[in-house]
Design a protein around this motif. Structure first.
Motif, mmCIF file in Angstrom:
data_model
loop_
_atom_site.group_PDB
_atom_site.id
_atom_site.type_symbol
_atom_site.label_atom_id
_atom_site.label_comp_id
_atom_site.label_asym_id
_atom_site.label_seq_id
_atom_site.Cartn_x
_atom_site.Cartn_y
_atom_site.Cartn_z
ATOM 1 N N UNK A 165 0.955 -1.302 -0.068
ATOM 2 C CA UNK A 165 -0.027 -0.044 0.113
ATOM 3 C C UNK A 165 0.889 1.318 0.083
ATOM 4 N N UNK A 166 2.049 1.320 0.910
ATOM 5 C CA UNK A 166 2.856 2.261 0.927
ATOM 6 C C UNK A 166 3.444 2.634 -0.622
ATOM 7 N N UNK A 167 3.951 1.604 -1.132
ATOM 8 C CA UNK A 167 4.566 1.560 -2.339
ATOM 9 C C UNK A 167 3.593 2.111 -3.542
ATOM 10 N N UNK A 187 9.520 5.783 2.621
ATOM 11 C CA UNK A 187 10.422 5.819 3.629
ATOM 12 C C UNK A 187 9.766 4.933 4.804
ATOM 13 N N UNK A 188 8.615 5.223 5.110
ATOM 14 C CA UNK A 188 7.514 4.528 6.152
ATOM 15 C C UNK A 188 7.566 2.959 5.688
ATOM 16 N N UNK A 189 7.332 3.026 4.226
ATOM 17 C CA UNK A 189 7.103 1.597 3.575
ATOM 18 C C UNK A 189 8.207 0.779 3.647
ATOM 19 N N UNK A 190 9.523 1.504 3.599
ATOM 20 C CA UNK A 190 10.817 0.605 3.489
ATOM 21 C C UNK A 190 11.212 0.425 5.156
ATOM 22 N N UNK A 191 10.816 0.880 5.827
ATOM 23 C CA UNK A 191 11.091 0.545 7.275
ATOM 24 C C UNK A 191 10.491 -0.626 7.697
ATOM 25 N N UNK A 198 9.694 -5.582 -3.103
ATOM 26 C CA UNK A 198 9.191 -4.406 -2.522
ATOM 27 C C UNK A 198 10.166 -3.513 -2.131
ATOM 28 N N UNK A 199 10.990 -4.000 -1.118
ATOM 29 C CA UNK A 199 12.068 -3.068 -0.843
ATOM 30 C C UNK A 199 12.980 -2.595 -1.747
ATOM 31 N N UNK A 200 13.349 -3.358 -2.921
ATOM 32 C CA UNK A 200 14.123 -3.036 -4.040
ATOM 33 C C UNK A 200 13.351 -1.981 -4.840
ATOM 34 N N UNK A 201 11.875 -2.150 -4.985
ATOM 35 C CA UNK A 201 11.257 -1.213 -5.855
ATOM 36 C C UNK A 201 11.351 0.321 -5.248
ATOM 37 N N UNK A 202 10.937 0.233 -3.868
ATOM 38 C CA UNK A 202 10.863 1.512 -2.994
ATOM 39 C C UNK A 202 12.154 2.100 -2.925
ATOM 40 N N UNK A 203 13.293 1.290 -2.779
ATOM 41 C CA UNK A 203 14.640 2.115 -2.764
ATOM 42 C C UNK A 203 15.063 2.752 -3.967
ATOM 43 N N UNK A 204 14.555 1.981 -5.155
ATOM 44 C CA UNK A 204 14.983 2.810 -6.337
ATOM 45 C C UNK A 204 14.243 3.949 -6.547
#
Length: 209
Positions: A165-167, A187-191, A198-204
Motif C-alpha cells: 500500500x505504501x509503495x 520511507x515508512x514503507x521501506x522501514x 518491494x524493498x528494491x522497488x521502493x529504494x529505487x
C-alpha cells in the motif's frame, strides 16, 4: 476473512510478484479452493492469456450467483472485465467491458467501504489504466484512504500488504509531483522490510526523487 487473499491478487496484477496455486497455499494455508483458482486465473489473464480471462469471468459470475453479497468476488469481477476490455478488438465492446468493469468495482467499494482489500484492488486497477480514462484521481483518493485505514486499524493485513500500500501510494503521489509526500510514504514503507522485491522497488524510487 478475504483481506489478504485479494491483496495477493492486486500484487499479481501489477507484477510485483508471481505466485501459483501452491504458493497461495504456502502463504495462507486457509485459502479455499475458489480463491486459489481465481488468483491463478487472474495471474494468467494479467499475463496476457486471453482464454483465461473468459474462464475467470465465467467462474466469478457463477460464484456471485451463489454468494451475491461477496464484494470481494464483485470487485475481482470488475477487474476481470477491464482485462477483457484490454483484449477485445477496438470498438463498442471494448468500451462496454471497460465501463462495466469500473461500475462493478465502484459498486463493490460503495457496498463495503471499510474493506481495505476491496478498495486496494480498485486502486491498483485504476492506477494502471490509461490516463485518458480519467481514473488516476480516483486511485490517488483510494490510496489516501487506505493509508489512513492501515494507520488506525490494519485488521488482518500483514506487513507485506501494508508495505505494498505504501509503495503504490507513493507512486500515485509522484504522478502529481507530490514528491515530499511520496518520499515520506516510501520511507515508512521501506522501514517495514516485509518483502525483498518491494524493498528494491521502493529504494529505487527513493533514489530517483
Amino acid at each position: 476473512m478475504f483481506s489478504r487473499r485479494l491483496i495477493l491478487t492486486a500484487l499479481l496484477l501489477t507484477s510485483v510478484t508471481s505466485l501459483h496455486a501452491q504458493d497461495y497455499r504456502e502463504s495462507d494455508p486457509f485459502l479455499d479452493e475458489n480463491i486459489i483458482a481465481i488468483q491463478k486465473l487472474h495471474d494468467q489473464s494479467a499475463a496476457g492469456e486471453k482464454e483465461k480471462t473468459d474462464l475467470l469471468i465465467a467462474t466469478l459470475e457463477t460464484l456471485i450467483e451463489l454468494d451475491p453479497d461477496n464484494q470481494l468476488y464483485r470487485v475481482y469481477l470488475g477487474s476481470a472485465y477491464t482485462l477483457k476490455s484490454r483484449d477485445v478488438f477496438p470498438g463498442p465492446s471494448k468500451l462496454r467491458f471497460l465501463k462495466d468493469g469500473l461500475k462493478r468495482m465502484d459498486a463493490a467499494v460503495k457496498k463495503d467501504p471499510e474493506n481495505c482489500s476491496v478498495r486496494f484492488i480498485r486502486a491498483v486497477n485504476n492506477y494502471h489504466l490509461p490516463t485518458f480514462i480519467n481514473r488516476r484521481d480516483n486511485a490517488r483518493a483510494d490510496f489516501e484512504i487506505l493509508l489512513k485505514q492501515i494507520q488506525t486499524d490494519p485488521g488482518e493485513l500483514d506487513a507485506r500488504t501494508i508495505q505494498a500500500i505504501h509503495y503504490f501510494a507513493g507512486l500515485a503521489f509522484k504522478q502529481t509531483e507530490r514528491d515530499e509526500e511520496a518520499r515520506t510514504v516510501w520511507q515508512a514503507g521501506l522501514e517495514l522490510q516485509a518483502d525483498e522485491a518491494l524493498n528494491e522497488k521502493i529504494s529505487k524510487e527513493l533514489s530517483e526523487l
